[in-house]
Design a protein around this motif. Structure first.
Motif, PDB file in Angstrom:
ATOM      1  N   ALA A 114      51.058 -28.711 -54.905  1.00 51.81           N
ATOM      2  CA  ALA A 114      49.624 -28.990 -54.808  1.00 51.81           C
ATOM      3  C   ALA A 114      48.967 -28.947 -56.184  1.00 51.81           C
ATOM      4  O   ALA A 114      48.070 -29.747 -56.476  1.00 51.81           O
ATOM      5  CB  ALA A 114      48.962 -27.999 -53.863  1.00 51.81           C
ATOM      6  N   THR A 115      49.406 -28.042 -57.027  1.00 50.62           N
ATOM      7  CA  THR A 115      48.859 -27.945 -58.381  1.00 50.62           C
ATOM      8  C   THR A 115      49.216 -29.182 -59.198  1.00 50.62           C
ATOM      9  O   THR A 115      48.352 -29.755 -59.866  1.00 50.62           O
ATOM     10  CB  THR A 115      49.377 -26.681 -59.086  1.00 50.62           C
ATOM     11  N   ILE A 116      50.469 -29.609 -59.131  1.00 50.91           N
ATOM     12  CA  ILE A 116      50.883 -30.809 -59.876  1.00 50.91           C
ATOM     13  C   ILE A 116      50.103 -32.022 -59.382  1.00 50.91           C
ATOM     14  O   ILE A 116      49.613 -32.828 -60.184  1.00 50.91           O
ATOM     15  CB  ILE A 116      52.414 -31.029 -59.747  1.00 50.91           C
ATOM     16  N   VAL A 117      49.951 -32.171 -58.083  1.00 50.02           N
ATOM     17  CA  VAL A 117      49.190 -33.294 -57.529  1.00 50.02           C
ATOM     18  C   VAL A 117      47.740 -33.233 -57.992  1.00 50.02           C
ATOM     19  O   VAL A 117      47.153 -34.251 -58.378  1.00 50.02           O
ATOM     20  CB  VAL A 117      49.291 -33.310 -55.982  1.00 50.02           C
ATOM     21  N   SER A 118      47.155 -32.044 -57.995  1.00 52.52           N
ATOM     22  CA  SER A 118      45.780 -31.874 -58.454  1.00 52.52           C
ATOM     23  C   SER A 118      45.628 -32.257 -59.921  1.00 52.52           C
ATOM     24  O   SER A 118      44.641 -32.897 -60.304  1.00 52.52           O
ATOM     25  CB  SER A 118      45.348 -30.417 -58.244  1.00 52.52           C
ATOM     26  N   ILE A 119      46.609 -31.899 -60.728  1.00 50.81           N
ATOM     27  CA  ILE A 119      46.569 -32.248 -62.154  1.00 50.81           C
ATOM     28  C   ILE A 119      46.651 -33.758 -62.335  1.00 50.81           C
ATOM     29  O   ILE A 119      45.883 -34.350 -63.089  1.00 50.81           O
ATOM     30  CB  ILE A 119      47.706 -31.542 -62.921  1.00 50.81           C
ATOM     31  N   VAL A 120      47.572 -34.392 -61.616  1.00 48.57           N
ATOM     32  CA  VAL A 120      47.755 -35.839 -61.757  1.00 48.57           C
ATOM     33  C   VAL A 120      46.502 -36.592 -61.311  1.00 48.57           C
ATOM     34  O   VAL A 120      46.116 -37.592 -61.919  1.00 48.57           O
ATOM     35  CB  VAL A 120      49.005 -36.298 -60.966  1.00 48.57           C
ATOM     36  N   ARG A 121      45.847 -36.119 -60.270  1.00 52.31           N
ATOM     37  CA  ARG A 121      44.658 -36.800 -59.742  1.00 52.31           C
ATOM     38  C   ARG A 121      43.379 -36.469 -60.502  1.00 52.31           C
ATOM     39  O   ARG A 121      42.330 -37.032 -60.197  1.00 52.31           O
ATOM     40  CB  ARG A 121      44.463 -36.433 -58.274  1.00 52.31           C
ATOM     41  N   ALA A 122      43.439 -35.597 -61.482  1.00 51.80           N
ATOM     42  CA  ALA A 122      42.231 -35.148 -62.177  1.00 51.80           C
ATOM     43  C   ALA A 122      41.678 -36.179 -63.158  1.00 51.80           C
ATOM     44  O   ALA A 122      40.560 -36.022 -63.635  1.00 51.80           O
ATOM     45  CB  ALA A 122      42.500 -33.842 -62.915  1.00 51.80           C
ATOM     46  N   GLY A 123      42.427 -37.202 -63.465  1.00 52.78           N
ATOM     47  CA  GLY A 123      41.945 -38.221 -64.390  1.00 52.78           C
ATOM     48  C   GLY A 123      41.892 -37.757 -65.828  1.00 52.78           C
ATOM     49  O   GLY A 123      40.988 -38.118 -66.564  1.00 52.78           O
ATOM     50  N   LEU A 124      42.847 -36.954 -66.226  1.00 52.22           N
ATOM     51  CA  LEU A 124      42.902 -36.434 -67.587  1.00 52.22           C
ATOM     52  C   LEU A 124      43.517 -37.455 -68.532  1.00 52.22           C
ATOM     53  O   LEU A 124      44.203 -38.389 -68.104  1.00 52.22           O
ATOM     54  CB  LEU A 124      43.741 -35.156 -67.617  1.00 52.22           C
TER      55      LEU A 124
END
Length: 78
Positions: free
Chosen positions: A34-44
């Motif tokens: 969930a953390t990796i998915v959240s990072i990828v979807r953050a638009g960084l």
């Protein structure tokens, strides 16, 4: 086949311990994913994305805590 009463009690404790650690590990893996998915979807930016993923992968405990405490932009502006 006769089992010794102590052996039966040990088997129950062993299976209970295995079940506990399996559930704990499954929860940890789910939180990691969930953390990796959240990072990828953050638009960084690519650099920030790489750094966050490396931090979470190399130091998962502190990386996950840092991401959810400070890494996510609250209202992402930009």
């Amino acid at each position: 086949m006769n089992f010794h009463p102590i052996a039966a009690a040990d088997l129950g404790a062993t299976l209970g311990g295995i079940a506990f650690w399996t559930v704990l590990l499954a929860g940890w893996v789910a939180l990691f994913v969930a953390t990796i998915v959240s990072i990828v979807r953050a638009g960084l930016s690519r650099r920030s994305l790489t750094r966050w993923i490396l931090l979470v992968a190399l130091a998962p405990g502190i990386g996950i805590l840092l991401w959810f405490a400070a890494g996510r932009c609250q209202p992402c502006t930009g």
